[in-house]
Design a protein around this motif. Structure first.
Motif, PDB file in Angstrom:
ATOM      1  N   SER A  99     -10.097   7.059   8.887  1.00 34.85           N
ATOM      2  CA  SER A  99     -10.549   7.432  10.591  1.00 34.85           C
ATOM      3  C   SER A  99     -12.140   8.268  10.840  1.00 34.85           C
ATOM      4  CB  SER A  99     -10.173   9.302   9.903  1.00 34.85           C
ATOM      5  OG  SER A  99      -8.541   9.807  10.106  1.00 34.85           O
ATOM      6  N   ALA A 100     -12.800   7.650   9.510  1.00 34.49           N
ATOM      7  CA  ALA A 100     -13.691   7.912   8.870  1.00 34.49           C
ATOM      8  C   ALA A 100     -14.783   6.767  10.136  1.00 34.49           C
ATOM      9  CB  ALA A 100     -15.195   7.790   7.961  1.00 34.49           C
ATOM     10  N   ILE A 101     -14.082   5.556  10.410  1.00 36.90           N
ATOM     11  CA  ILE A 101     -14.628   4.474  11.082  1.00 36.90           C
ATOM     12  C   ILE A 101     -14.584   4.763  12.478  1.00 36.90           C
ATOM     13  CG2 ILE A 101     -14.156   1.913  11.958  1.00 36.90           C
ATOM     14  CD1 ILE A 101     -13.261   1.448   8.804  1.00 36.90           C
ATOM     15  N   GLY A 102     -12.868   5.740  12.498  1.00 35.60           N
ATOM     16  CA  GLY A 102     -13.005   6.201  13.958  1.00 35.60           C
ATOM     17  C   GLY A 102     -14.115   7.519  15.129  1.00 35.60           C
ATOM     18  N   TRP A 103     -14.531   7.711  13.831  1.00 32.12           N
ATOM     19  CA  TRP A 103     -15.448   8.364  14.136  1.00 32.12           C
ATOM     20  C   TRP A 103     -16.795   8.435  14.299  1.00 32.12           C
ATOM     21  CZ3 TRP A 103     -20.073  10.301  11.437  1.00 32.12           C
ATOM     22  CH2 TRP A 103     -20.379  11.611  11.437  1.00 32.12           C
ATOM     23  N   ALA A 104     -17.197   6.869  13.348  1.00 29.01           N
ATOM     24  CA  ALA A 104     -18.467   6.731  13.967  1.00 29.01           C
ATOM     25  C   ALA A 104     -18.106   5.786  15.315  1.00 29.01           C
ATOM     26  CB  ALA A 104     -18.817   5.852  12.453  1.00 29.01           C
ATOM     27  N   ALA A 105     -17.314   5.140  15.575  1.00 23.85           N
ATOM     28  CA  ALA A 105     -17.190   4.403  16.692  1.00 23.85           C
ATOM     29  C   ALA A 105     -16.929   5.623  17.595  1.00 23.85           C
ATOM     30  CB  ALA A 105     -15.668   4.145  16.631  1.00 23.85           C
ATOM     31  N   ASP A 106     -16.263   6.397  17.441  1.00 23.66           N
ATOM     32  CA  ASP A 106     -17.052   8.126  18.381  1.00 23.66           C
ATOM     33  C   ASP A 106     -18.233   8.130  19.011  1.00 23.66           C
ATOM     34  OD1 ASP A 106     -13.801   8.610  19.152  1.00 23.66           O
ATOM     35  OD2 ASP A 106     -13.634   9.776  18.144  1.00 23.66           O
ATOM     36  N   LYS A 107     -19.270   8.076  17.564  1.00 24.12           N
ATOM     37  CA  LYS A 107     -20.372   9.257  18.001  1.00 24.12           C
ATOM     38  C   LYS A 107     -21.555   7.981  18.256  1.00 24.12           C
ATOM     39  CE  LYS A 107     -20.118  12.700  16.012  1.00 24.12           C
ATOM     40  NZ  LYS A 107     -20.008  14.229  16.585  1.00 24.12           N
ATOM     41  N   LEU A 108     -20.862   6.269  17.808  1.00 19.00           N
ATOM     42  CA  LEU A 108     -22.169   5.371  18.694  1.00 19.00           C
ATOM     43  C   LEU A 108     -21.712   5.291  19.830  1.00 19.00           C
ATOM     44  CD1 LEU A 108     -21.418   2.949  15.995  1.00 19.00           C
ATOM     45  CD2 LEU A 108     -23.442   4.451  16.286  1.00 19.00           C
ATOM     46  N   LEU A 109     -20.731   5.431  20.728  1.00 17.83           N
ATOM     47  CA  LEU A 109     -20.004   4.825  21.396  1.00 17.83           C
ATOM     48  C   LEU A 109     -19.713   6.348  23.165  1.00 17.83           C
ATOM     49  CD1 LEU A 109     -16.958   2.248  21.654  1.00 17.83           C
ATOM     50  CD2 LEU A 109     -19.645   2.259  21.531  1.00 17.83           C
ATOM     51  N   GLY A 110     -20.775   7.744  22.047  1.00 18.44           N
ATOM     52  CA  GLY A 110     -20.039   8.640  22.553  1.00 18.44           C
ATOM     53  C   GLY A 110     -19.558   9.279  23.393  1.00 18.44           C
ATOM     54  N   PHE A 111     -18.356   9.160  23.116  1.00 22.51           N
ATOM     55  CA  PHE A 111     -16.881   9.487  23.031  1.00 22.51           C
ATOM     56  C   PHE A 111     -16.411  11.098  21.837  1.00 22.51           C
ATOM     57  CE2 PHE A 111     -15.675   5.373  24.268  1.00 22.51           C
ATOM     58  CZ  PHE A 111     -15.239   5.477  25.585  1.00 22.51           C
ATOM     59  N   GLN A 112     -15.601  12.137  23.168  1.00 24.25           N
ATOM     60  CA  GLN A 112     -15.481  13.067  22.052  1.00 24.25           C
ATOM     61  C   GLN A 112     -14.836  12.620  20.888  1.00 24.25           C
ATOM     62  OE1 GLN A 112     -16.373  16.357  22.507  1.00 24.25           O
ATOM     63  NE2 GLN A 112     -18.160  15.367  23.848  1.00 24.25           N
ATOM     64  N   ALA A 113     -13.197  12.189  21.237  1.00 23.93           N
ATOM     65  CA  ALA A 113     -12.296  12.016  20.068  1.00 23.93           C
ATOM     66  C   ALA A 113     -11.053  10.661  20.507  1.00 23.93           C
ATOM     67  CB  ALA A 113     -11.537  13.580  19.976  1.00 23.93           C
ATOM     68  N   LEU A 114     -11.843   9.423  21.180  1.00 23.85           N
ATOM     69  CA  LEU A 114     -11.023   8.488  21.252  1.00 23.85           C
ATOM     70  C   LEU A 114     -10.265   8.003  20.277  1.00 23.85           C
ATOM     71  CD1 LEU A 114      -9.719   6.892  23.492  1.00 23.85           C
ATOM     72  CD2 LEU A 114     -11.834   5.973  23.573  1.00 23.85           C
ATOM     73  N   PHE A 115     -10.943   7.592  19.480  1.00 24.99           N
ATOM     74  CA  PHE A 115     -11.086   6.409  18.159  1.00 24.99           C
ATOM     75  C   PHE A 115     -10.518   6.814  16.829  1.00 24.99           C
ATOM     76  CE2 PHE A 115     -13.552   3.949  20.723  1.00 24.99           C
ATOM     77  CZ  PHE A 115     -13.412   3.076  21.420  1.00 24.99           C
ATOM     78  N   LEU A 116     -11.008   8.001  16.576  1.00 25.62           N
ATOM     79  CA  LEU A 116     -10.779   9.189  15.185  1.00 25.62           C
ATOM     80  C   LEU A 116      -8.972   8.872  15.267  1.00 25.62           C
ATOM     81  CD1 LEU A 116     -11.514  10.272  12.957  1.00 25.62           C
ATOM     82  CD2 LEU A 116     -11.466  12.707  14.583  1.00 25.62           C
ATOM     83  N   PRO A 117      -8.096   9.409  16.278  1.00 26.36           N
ATOM     84  CA  PRO A 117      -6.434   9.541  15.648  1.00 26.36           C
ATOM     85  C   PRO A 117      -5.776   7.775  16.507  1.00 26.36           C
ATOM     86  CG  PRO A 117      -7.191  10.240  18.226  1.00 26.36           C
ATOM     87  CD  PRO A 117      -8.684  10.083  17.697  1.00 26.36           C
ATOM     88  N   ILE A 118      -6.826   7.162  16.987  1.00 25.51           N
ATOM     89  CA  ILE A 118      -6.315   5.155  16.759  1.00 25.51           C
ATOM     90  C   ILE A 118      -6.395   4.718  15.247  1.00 25.51           C
ATOM     91  CG2 ILE A 118      -7.236   3.208  17.741  1.00 25.51           C
ATOM     92  CD1 ILE A 118      -7.375   4.798  19.733  1.00 25.51           C
TER      93      ILE A 118
END
Length: 76
Positions: free
Chosen positions: A37-56
């Motif tokens: 989840s932390a990796i997904g959150w970081a990917a969201d922040k780096l790529l500018g998404f709201q909540a795409l990679f966090l649930p993935i």
């Protein structure tokens, strides 16, 4: 004839579960979900998404942790 003695084939029973085993499995599940989840959150922040990679990441972490738990518990 073979000079080796015959081997006894006795089936071993799986060891009795211990309290520590349950905590180890629980921590594997929890850490898998939290880390991915932390990796997904970081990917969201780096790529500018709201909540795409966090649930993935959370789902991938849970699936991976369940797989590891199954592998750990099937080892005898």
């Amino acid at each position: 004839m073979s000079s080796e003695p015959a081997r006894k084939t006795e089936k071993r029973e799986p060891p009795a579960p211990r309290e520590a085993d349950g905590w180890a499995l629980f921590s594997t599940l929890l850490s898998g979900v939290l880390v991915w989840s932390a990796i997904g959150w970081a990917a969201d922040k780096l790529l500018g998404f709201q909540a795409l990679f966090l649930p993935i990441g959370a789902v991938l972490g849970m699936v991976g942790a369940i797989y590891l738990i199954v592998v750990k518990t099937r080892q005898v």
